[in-house]
Design an enzyme around this catalytic site. Structure first.
Site, mmCIF file in Angstrom:
data_model
loop_
_atom_site.group_PDB
_atom_site.id
_atom_site.type_symbol
_atom_site.label_atom_id
_atom_site.label_comp_id
_atom_site.label_asym_id
_atom_site.label_seq_id
_atom_site.Cartn_x
_atom_site.Cartn_y
_atom_site.Cartn_z
ATOM 1 N N CYS A 277 46.386 48.594 -22.530
ATOM 2 C CA CYS A 277 45.694 48.002 -23.684
ATOM 3 C C CYS A 277 46.466 46.840 -24.304
ATOM 4 O O CYS A 277 45.911 45.745 -24.510
ATOM 5 C CB CYS A 277 45.384 49.076 -24.722
ATOM 6 S SG CYS A 277 46.827 49.832 -25.521
ATOM 7 N N HIS A 328 46.441 52.437 -29.507
ATOM 8 C CA HIS A 328 45.491 51.625 -28.738
ATOM 9 C C HIS A 328 45.166 50.342 -29.487
ATOM 10 O O HIS A 328 45.207 50.302 -30.727
ATOM 11 C CB HIS A 328 44.209 52.411 -28.466
ATOM 12 C CG HIS A 328 43.309 51.774 -27.448
ATOM 13 N ND1 HIS A 328 43.709 51.531 -26.149
ATOM 14 C CD2 HIS A 328 42.034 51.299 -27.536
ATOM 15 C CE1 HIS A 328 42.725 50.966 -25.488
ATOM 16 N NE2 HIS A 328 41.703 50.795 -26.310
ATOM 17 N N HIS A 340 38.497 45.674 -24.439
ATOM 18 C CA HIS A 340 39.804 46.337 -24.311
ATOM 19 C C HIS A 340 39.984 46.909 -22.912
ATOM 20 O O HIS A 340 39.040 46.985 -22.125
ATOM 21 C CB HIS A 340 39.940 47.453 -25.350
ATOM 22 C CG HIS A 340 38.963 48.594 -25.174
ATOM 23 N ND1 HIS A 340 39.284 49.896 -25.452
ATOM 24 C CD2 HIS A 340 37.668 48.634 -24.740
ATOM 25 C CE1 HIS A 340 38.249 50.689 -25.226
ATOM 26 N NE2 HIS A 340 37.253 49.938 -24.786
#
Length: 370
Positions: A277, A328, A340
Site C-alpha cells: 500500500c 493502510h 490502493h
C-alpha cells in the site's frame, strides 16, 4: 391529520434552514453537493449520468438508504448521501413535470395549504419545476409561479435514457482485477454455474450492481462477477470530467496512479512489478509531485491532516485502529472512492470509502496545496 403533517414538514424545513442538516423525512427537500465533485448515477453504484460540481443544488426525493434519489437539471439518479449537506437555496433547475390528481390541484402562493390559491391546475397539466421550498415544489405554469405539493407532481426525468446515452462512452467499461483468474457465473452467487474464467485485466461491459455483484457482458457471454474483482474504471473522457477544476499536480497524481490498475500486491513492493500500500503511494508521489515517506505511519505523521469532508482528489487516505496505528494508505480520487494496493492476493484497484474502510478511516493527508 393533514394539517399536522403539514406543520411537521414546515418545522423540519425550519430546522434545516437553521442547522444546515439534512432532514430525516420530507416529501422532497433541497440539498447541495459538499464534495469537490460527485457522480450522479443511474442506480445505486450504477453507471454515471453526470458529474455534479461542489455547491450544485439538487432535489432529494428519497433518502431511505445511503444512496439518495435526487433530481437536478432534468436528470434523475442516485448519489451517495454522505456528500450532500443542507442548503437554504430554493431556486434551482429541477426539470419539467406534470400534474397528477383525480381532478384539479391548487397552485398556491406559498409552500403551505394556508396560503392563497393562484389558480387550479387540472390533471396532466405540464409544469416547469424551478425549485424546492418547505417540502413543496416551486413551479411555473402559464406565466404564473407558485407552489404544488410533490404528491401531485410527476417529474419528467431523463435519467435512464437521455442521461445514460449522453455519457455512455464514459460509464459502462470495467475490467477484471484479480491475482490470476475470476469466475463469470450464471447467477449472482458462488453456488451457480461457471460460464467462463476471466484473466486479470479482461475488459468487460458493466450492467447493474446488486448485492455486491456486477452483471457483466464479455466475449458474447452475460453473467455475474463479484464486485470485489471489478475495477469500474471510467474512460479517459469521464476522468477528465471528474477531474475538471483540479490543479495540474492533482490531475497528474490521479492519472499516474490509474496506470497501475491491476498490478499485483506484493508485500514490501515499491515498483510496477508489485506494490504494497505505502509502496504504491510513495511511488506515485515520487514520480509526479514530490517524494514522501515510504511507510504508511510515517506518511500519516508527516502530511497535513484533513477530514473526510475536506478531502480533495489526490489527497492520501489513511486507515488503522488509531492515529498511532496506521496500517493502510491509498489515494483519494473523488466521489467517495480511492485507489490502493489492498492486500496479498489482490491488485491495485479502486474501492469505496465505505464499510470497513469507513470504520477504519483515520483521516486524510494533504501534500498538494495548489
Amino acid at each position: 391529520m393533514k394539517s399536522t403533517k403539514t406543520l411537521f414538514r414546515l418545522l423540519v424545513s425550519g430546522a434545516l434552514t437553521a442547522s444546515m442538516l439534512l432532514p430525516s423525512s420530507l416529501a422532497v427537500y433541497q440539498a447541495k453537493v459538499k464534495a469537490d465533485s460527485l457522480y450522479l448515477r443511474s442506480a445505486p453504484g450504477g453507471s454515471v449520468i453526470a458529474t455534479l460540481s461542489q455547491g450544485t443544488t439538487v432535489a432529494v426525493t428519497n433518502n431511505s438508504s445511503e444512496w439518495y434519489k435526487v433530481i437536478v437539471d432534468g436528470k434523475e439518479g442516485y448519489v451517495s448521501g454522505s456528500y450532500l449537506t443542507g442548503t437554504t437555496a430554493t431556486d434551482f433547475s429541477v426539470g419539467s413535470g406534470k400534474i397528477t390528481c383525480s381532478s384539479t390541484v391548487n397552485l398556491r402562493s406559498e409552500a403551505n395549504t394556508s396560503s392563497s390559491i393562484l389558480t387550479s391546475l387540472s390533471n396532466g397539466t405540464a409544469v416547469t419545476i424551478t425549485g424546492v421550498s418547505g417540502g413543496w415544489y416551486k413551479v411555473s405554469v402559464n406565466g404564473k409561479s407558485g407552489y404544488v405539493h410533490p404528491d401531485y407532481v410527476q417529474v419528467s426525468s431523463s435519467s435512464a435514457s437521455a442521461g445514460t446515452a449522453a455519457s455512455a462512452p464514459a460509464t459502462t467499461a470495467g475490467k477484471v482485477s484479480c491475482s490470476s483468474t475470476v469466475n463469470l457465473r450464471a447467477e449472482a452467487n458462488t453456488s451457480s454455474g461457471i460460464l467462463a474464467s476471466l484473466a486479470n485485466g479482461t475488459a468487460v461491459t458493466l450492467g447493474a450492481k446488486e448485492n455486491g455483484w456486477y452483471k457483466v457482458s464479455v466475449n458474447g457471454k452475460s453473467g455475474y462477477i463479484k464486485a470485489d474483482y471489478i475495477t469500474t474504471s471510467v474512460s479517459s473522457s469521464a476522468n477528465m470530467a471528474s477531474y475538471s477544476g483540479l490543479s495540474a499536480k492533482r490531475t497528474a497524481v490521479l492519472d499516474y496512479a490509474a496506470k497501475f490498475l491491476g498490478v499485483p500486491y506484493v508485500y514490501g513492493g515499491s515498483t510496477p512489478s508489485g506494490f504494497d500500500c505505502s509502496g504504491f503511494t510513495s511511488y506515485v508521489y515520487k514520480n509526479t509531485v514530490c517524494s514522501i515517506e515510504r511507510v504508511a505511519q510515517a506518511q500519516f505523521d508527516t502530511t497535513t491532516r484533513v477530514s473526510r469532508d475536506e478531502l480533495l482528489p489526490g489527497d492520501l487516505v489513511f486507515f488503522g485502529s488509531s492515529a498511532y496505528s496506521i496500517s493502510h494508505v491509498g489515494i483519494y480520487v473523488g466521489d467517495g472512492q480511492f485507489i490502493h494496493a489492498p492486500h496479498t492476493g489482490d491488485v491495485v484497484k479502486y474501492d469505496s470509502l465505505s464499510g470497513s474502510y469507513a470504520t477504519r478511516f483515520q483521516g486524510g493527508g494533504r501534500v498538494i496545496f495548489d
